[in-house]
Design a protein around this motif. Structure first.
Motif, mmCIF file in Angstrom:
data_model
loop_
_atom_site.group_PDB
_atom_site.id
_atom_site.type_symbol
_atom_site.label_atom_id
_atom_site.label_comp_id
_atom_site.label_asym_id
_atom_site.label_seq_id
_atom_site.Cartn_x
_atom_site.Cartn_y
_atom_site.Cartn_z
ATOM 1 N N UNK A 21 -12.977 7.824 32.242
ATOM 2 C CA UNK A 21 -11.610 8.448 32.360
ATOM 3 C C UNK A 21 -10.485 7.992 32.121
ATOM 4 N N UNK A 22 -10.421 6.708 33.095
ATOM 5 C CA UNK A 22 -9.244 5.844 32.590
ATOM 6 C C UNK A 22 -9.174 5.323 31.242
ATOM 7 N N UNK A 23 -10.160 4.923 30.655
ATOM 8 C CA UNK A 23 -10.128 4.409 29.113
ATOM 9 C C UNK A 23 -9.723 5.724 28.278
ATOM 10 N N UNK A 24 -10.374 6.664 28.579
ATOM 11 C CA UNK A 24 -9.946 7.897 27.703
ATOM 12 C C UNK A 24 -8.354 8.111 27.902
ATOM 13 N N UNK A 25 -7.714 8.029 29.017
ATOM 14 C CA UNK A 25 -6.365 8.349 29.140
ATOM 15 C C UNK A 25 -5.621 7.158 28.554
ATOM 16 N N UNK A 26 -5.772 6.049 28.574
ATOM 17 C CA UNK A 26 -5.240 4.757 28.128
ATOM 18 C C UNK A 26 -5.456 4.959 26.752
ATOM 19 N N UNK A 27 -6.689 5.151 26.270
ATOM 20 C CA UNK A 27 -6.613 5.472 24.682
ATOM 21 C C UNK A 27 -5.806 6.404 23.987
#
Length: 117
Positions: A21-27
C-alpha cells in the motif's frame, strides 16, 4: 428469521499488504494527506493502514481499495509506455471538496490529483 447481509471479501476489495500500500502511494507520488482527502479519512489513519496497525473497513475500505487499484494500474501502464497518463490513477475529489480545502502542496498537483513530475 434473520436475513444474511451480503459482504465483500478482502480478495474482492483487492487490498494489498500494508507494505505494498505504501509502495503504491509513493510510486503515485501521493502524500498521506492526499490519499486521506481522497478516501475521506485522516492522514494518521492512512499511516495506520500502511503500517498494518489497523485495517480499513466499510465504505472507506472500498474507496481505499479502488484508489490502490488505480495506482497499481497506472504504474503498470507507465512501465509499458502505453495507456493513459498517471493522473488518471487517482480518485476524483469527494463531493463538496473545493480547491481551497485541498491539503498543503495541492498546488503542485495536476488537475487529475497526481503530482506533476
Amino acid at each position: 428469521m434473520t436475513q444474511g447481509v451480503e459482504t465483500t471479501s478482502d480478495a474482492e476489495l483487492g487490498l494489498p499488504s500494508p507494505k505494498e500500500r505504501r509502495r503504491l502511494r509513493e510510486a503515485g507520488r501521493l502524500t498521506h494527506e492526499e490519499v486521506a482527502t481522497t478516501v475521506g479519512v485522516t492522514a494518521t489513519t492512512v499511516r495506520s493502514w500502511e503500517t498494518g496497525r489497523t485495517e480499513p473497513r466499510g465504505r472507506k475500505r472500498e474507496a481505499y481499495a479502488a484508489l490502490l487499484t488505480r495506482l497499481a494500474e497506472a504504474e503498470g501502464e507507465a512501465g509499458t509506455g502505453t495507456g493513459p497518463a498517471p493522473e488518471a490513477a487517482t480518485a476524483p475529489e469527494p463531493p463538496g471538496q473545493e480547491e481551497a480545502d485541498a491539503p498543503a502542496g495541492a498546488a503542485a498537483r495536476t488537475a487529475g490529483g497526481v503530482r506533476a513530475p
